[in-house]
Write a protein that holds these residues in place. Structure first.
Motif, short mmCIF file in Angstrom:
data_model
loop_
_atom_site.label_atom_id
_atom_site.label_comp_id
_atom_site.label_asym_id
_atom_site.label_seq_id
_atom_site.Cartn_x
_atom_site.Cartn_y
_atom_site.Cartn_z
N ASN A 1 0.84 -1.18 0.00
CA ASN A 1 0.00 0.00 0.00
C ASN A 1 0.88 1.24 0.00
O ASN A 1 1.98 1.24 0.58
CB ASN A 1 -0.90 0.01 1.23
CG ASN A 1 -2.00 -1.03 1.15
OD1 ASN A 1 -2.60 -1.21 0.11
ND2 ASN A 1 -2.24 -1.73 2.25
N PRO B 1 -4.13 -6.14 -1.90
CA PRO B 1 -4.72 -7.44 -2.26
C PRO B 1 -4.60 -7.75 -3.74
O PRO B 1 -4.38 -8.89 -4.13
CB PRO B 1 -6.17 -7.31 -1.83
CG PRO B 1 -6.19 -6.24 -0.81
CD PRO B 1 -5.10 -5.28 -1.20
N GLU B 2 -4.74 -6.73 -4.58
CA GLU B 2 -4.74 -7.00 -6.02
C GLU B 2 -3.37 -7.42 -6.54
O GLU B 2 -3.24 -7.92 -7.65
CB GLU B 2 -5.26 -5.81 -6.81
CG GLU B 2 -4.36 -4.58 -6.81
CD GLU B 2 -4.70 -3.62 -5.69
OE1 GLU B 2 -5.18 -4.10 -4.63
OE2 GLU B 2 -4.45 -2.42 -5.84
N TYR B 3 -2.32 -7.21 -5.76
CA TYR B 3 -0.98 -7.60 -6.20
C TYR B 3 -0.55 -8.94 -5.62
O TYR B 3 0.51 -9.45 -5.95
CB TYR B 3 0.05 -6.54 -5.82
CG TYR B 3 0.20 -5.46 -6.87
CD1 TYR B 3 1.14 -5.59 -7.88
CD2 TYR B 3 -0.62 -4.35 -6.87
CE1 TYR B 3 1.26 -4.62 -8.86
CE2 TYR B 3 -0.51 -3.38 -7.84
CZ TYR B 3 0.44 -3.52 -8.83
OH TYR B 3 0.54 -2.56 -9.80
N ARG B 4 -1.39 -9.50 -4.74
CA ARG B 4 -0.93 -10.67 -4.00
C ARG B 4 -0.57 -11.84 -4.91
O ARG B 4 0.43 -12.51 -4.72
CB ARG B 4 -1.98 -11.09 -2.98
CG ARG B 4 -1.64 -12.39 -2.28
CD ARG B 4 -2.39 -12.57 -1.00
NE ARG B 4 -1.92 -11.64 0.02
CZ ARG B 4 -2.62 -10.64 0.51
NH1 ARG B 4 -3.84 -10.43 0.08
NH2 ARG B 4 -2.12 -9.85 1.44
N PHE B 5 -1.41 -12.08 -5.91
CA PHE B 5 -1.18 -13.26 -6.75
C PHE B 5 -0.83 -12.89 -8.19
O PHE B 5 -0.92 -13.72 -9.08
CB PHE B 5 -2.41 -14.18 -6.73
CG PHE B 5 -2.62 -14.83 -5.40
CD1 PHE B 5 -1.71 -15.73 -4.91
CD2 PHE B 5 -3.74 -14.53 -4.65
CE1 PHE B 5 -1.90 -16.33 -3.67
CE2 PHE B 5 -3.94 -15.13 -3.42
CZ PHE B 5 -3.02 -16.03 -2.93
N THR B 6 -0.47 -11.64 -8.42
CA THR B 6 -0.08 -11.31 -9.77
C THR B 6 1.25 -11.95 -10.10
O THR B 6 2.01 -12.34 -9.22
CB THR B 6 0.04 -9.78 -9.97
OG1 THR B 6 0.86 -9.26 -8.94
CG2 THR B 6 -1.31 -9.12 -9.94
N GLU B 7 1.48 -12.07 -11.39
CA GLU B 7 2.69 -12.72 -11.86
C GLU B 7 3.91 -11.88 -11.46
O GLU B 7 4.06 -10.75 -11.90
CB GLU B 7 2.62 -12.87 -13.38
CG GLU B 7 3.87 -13.38 -14.03
CD GLU B 7 4.18 -14.81 -13.66
OE1 GLU B 7 3.34 -15.46 -13.01
OE2 GLU B 7 5.26 -15.28 -14.00
#
Lengths: 284, 393
Positions: free
Chosen positions: A203, A240-246
């Motif tokens: 954040n 949260p939106e970056y947690r599982f990004t490549e």
């Protein structure tokens, strides 16, 4: 979390009002009253230790035939030393002080994770471990209230406040090692080190509370302050939106948990008074 | 001093930090791990379910067979495994292409004992039924696709040495079909067997239907890997000939406008072309489309092409395995200009199996990665609409 912030702000408000009311009383002794009020300005720096306290576990790996809890990371407690430096601006009145301490902080913590694969025999086994060192750079603005327990040259005090911080940088270093349980003795493999920038995963800003104790000592028109403070973020640090990004480390199954950042800081400040009666007058 | 309290910045900052809203998490990279030291997964198809999750059809190695068995995985919309089911080990070699019709999913595989094609179903929760034989005693199913009403099955007839293209109903019934010689006296048995059991000897078999209504397949025809167009008559209407298995087409997408996007290879050179015309009624050579080598693409590596619609814009996405063991996604706009390249995979090797558009204008890429550099596991990478917005200029 918001409730905590509001409570702290309320306490700060009460402190301000009490101090403001005290100011309205007519001074009975101008010199004594002068000594009861002072502005201080100086430098503050020190070292700190951090810990990530996970509130929700995540992994980029989804297990087909084993317990998901085996994927939990193991966090080290306050293991890596960080540092901080900044400016200390304090207003003192009758034992109470309020202040802000804009500072730059480098905070670090670490965790490990181990994965194993096994076949029918003991030699059909393989283990890989990665150790992550996380570094964050923060531009922090703490806002606090202090109370001096005694009045003299040496003044122990307690303090509490809140902080707001901008994450100005973040990176992580992953150190890989593997163990191949081949026939004979297990072979330990140094599988290398990878460093990646991860600022986008955090954040942009965070806030939290701080509390601590310390002692100040006045000599030669300089107030020297030694302080031990504990900090904890109100909210989660990771988007949260970056947690599982490549990412560079998604391929090994690494991703961030939700965590609150805890920190213990040891600081020393050198403060100078801003109000003098004359050049010969020493305020304390 | 109370004036300080009227100064709104400090309290505002604290509240801003506390109330930062969480964005919905749509993108993910998930790796489906298996503790088994010997497990090797080779996924061949993925479809999105009504609940936003995914059904994945995968091969998995078996102890007593050279052919891969079949495992079906159901994941939720965050990529968490919800359900795993394995078929009886007599059913092997699932053909690439997981097909969807009336909310059911269909796939083709073969019976190990006689290599005959079977059709299986998967429901929205990942439950499978026992595969049933496809009519016509078809053998060696190699790839599957679908037209408006039925399924298209590419196979190989090892008795008469023919490539077969068959239109199959959802109940396994034979609707139509044709066989085409791989070349007089030619024998592709070993090529097909190697393709089925060895990753390094895979060939880009696929089938489909073009916007003109013609069927096409990419397989061995007339001594070479060829893209063959057909109306299911005795002879093809058109052929794009490769050079034995050293040159040919790797993937094709037929646009509604009548043009095609394709990728291919010639010896060690690789090419990607977008919005080009292919003569469906004549004989040409795939080498004619080699205009610019793309050296990062792994020759004979897997490649997939989809059309992606984002709002009012349409893009063509070509996915290809690279020499660096990543997956490259090449984004072309409607003017056929390459506007962005995106890579999937770091540290461990990644391979490509399938790529589909998702219900929410995203993209899902399926393949394998090698955990610890050695354990081949399925990965599913969903690229959200938001992330595509960051990738595309």
């Amino acid at each position: 979390m918001i409730r905590y912030t509001r409570l702290l702000l309320f306490l700060l408000l009460v402190g301000f009002v009490a101090t403001a009311n005290a100011q309205r009383k007519r001074p009975s002794n101008p010199l004594k009253d002068f000594l009861n009020t002072q502005w201080w300005l100086g430098l503050k720096f020190g070292t700190n230790l951090s810990q990530a306290d996970p509130t929700q576990r995540y992994s980029a790996i989804s297990p087909i035939n084993f317990d998901a809890e085996t994927l939990d990371k193991s966090y080290d407690d306050y293991s890596l030393i960080g540092a901080h430096a900044g400016i200390d601006i304090t207003f003192y009145h009758r034992g109470f002080s309020i202040g802000i301490q804009p500072n730059f902080r480098r905070q670090r913590f670490s965790y490990q994770n181990t994965f194993t694969w096994a076949g029918a025999t003991a030699t059909e086994s393989f283990e890989t471990t990665y150790e992550i060192e996380q570094r964050m750079d923060l531009l922090e603005l703490p806002f606090y209230v202090k109370y001096d327990i005694t009045r003299g040259k040496a003044r122990p005090y307690v303090m509490a406040g809140v902080y707001y911080a901008i994450v100005s940088g973040a990176d992580k270093k992953a150190d890989f090692s593997q163990t191949d349980f081949q026939p004979g003795s297990p072979q330990i493999i140094d599988a290398g080190v990878v460093s990646v920038g991860v600022k986008d995963a955090f954040n942009k800003s965070t806030s939290g509370f701080l509390a601590g104790l310390g002692v100040s000592y006045d000599a030669l028109n300089i107030r020297t302050v030694l302080e031990l403070a504990y900090r904890q973020s109100f909210g989660e640090m990771i988007k949260p939106e970056y947690r599982f990004t490549e990412t560079e480390l998604a391929g090994i199954g690494d991703t961030y948990d939700d965590f609150k950042l805890k920190n213990i800081s040891l600081s020393i400040s050198f403060l100078f008074p801003l109000r003098y009666i004359s050049s010969q007058f020493q305020p304390y | 001093m109370l004036k300080i309290l009227r100064f709104p910045i400090l309290p505002a900052l604290f509240f801003m930090a506390c109330t930062e809203e969480e964005s919905s998490n749509l993108s993910f990279t998930r790796i489906f791990d298996d503790l088994d030291f010997h497990a090797v997964y080779r996924p061949v198809g993925v479809q999105q379910t009504i609940d936003g999750g995914f059904v994945i059809l995968s091969g998995i190695n078996q102890d007593n067979s050279d052919y891969q068995g079949i495992r079906v995985l159901k994941a939720d919309n965050d990529g968490n495994i919800q359900f795993v089911q394995s078929l009886a080990n007599t059913y092997v070699s699932p053909a690439p292409g997981l097909l969807e019709k009336d909310s059911m999913f269909y796939f083709f595989c073969m019976l190990e004992s006689n290599f005959t094609a079977q059709i299986g179903t998967i429901d929205q929760d990942g439950n499978t039924t026992v595969p049933q034989p496809v009519d016509g005693n078809l053998s060696f199913p190699l790839a599957a696709a679908q037209d408006a009403n039925n399924f298209i099955l590419l196979g190989y007839d090892a008795v008469d040495n023919n490539s077969t293209l068959t239109i199959v109903g959802e109940d396994g019934s034979l609707v139509d079909g044709a066989s085409y010689s791989i070349g007089a006296g030619n024998d592709a048995d070993q090529l097909v067997l190697d393709h089925l059991i060895s990753r390094d000897k895979k060939l880009p078999f696929f089938a489909g239907q073009s916007s003109s209504g013609r069927y096409y397949f990419n397989s061995i025809y007339n001594f070479g890997l060829s893209l063959v167009f057909t109306d299911l008559g005795g002879t093809p209407t058109g052929v794009l000939q490769g050079q034995f298995t050293d040159g040919g087409i790797s993937s094709v997408f037929s646009h509604e406008s009548g043009t095609f996007s394709l990728s291919g290879f010639q010896i060690e050179e690789n090419f990607v072309r977008n919005n080009i015309a292919i003569n469906e009624s004549g004989i040409d050579s795939s080498i004619d489309f080699l205009d610019r080598d793309v050296p990062e693409i792994r020759t004979k590596g897997a490649s997939k092409i989809v059309s992606l619609t984002l709002g009012n814009d349409t893009f063509t996405v070509v996915a290809a395995e690279t020499e660096s063991r990543q997956i490259a996604l090449y984004f072309f706009d409607s003017d056929s200009a390459l506007i962005a390249t995106h890579y999937i995979g770091y540290i461990n090797p990644f391979t490509l199996s399938e790529m589909i558009p998702t219900q929410d204008e995203g993209l899902a890429v399926l393949g394998t990665t090698y955990l610890a550099g050695r354990f081949e596991r399925i990965f599913l990478n969903k690229i959200s609409r938001q992330e595509l917005g960051r990738i595309l200029p």
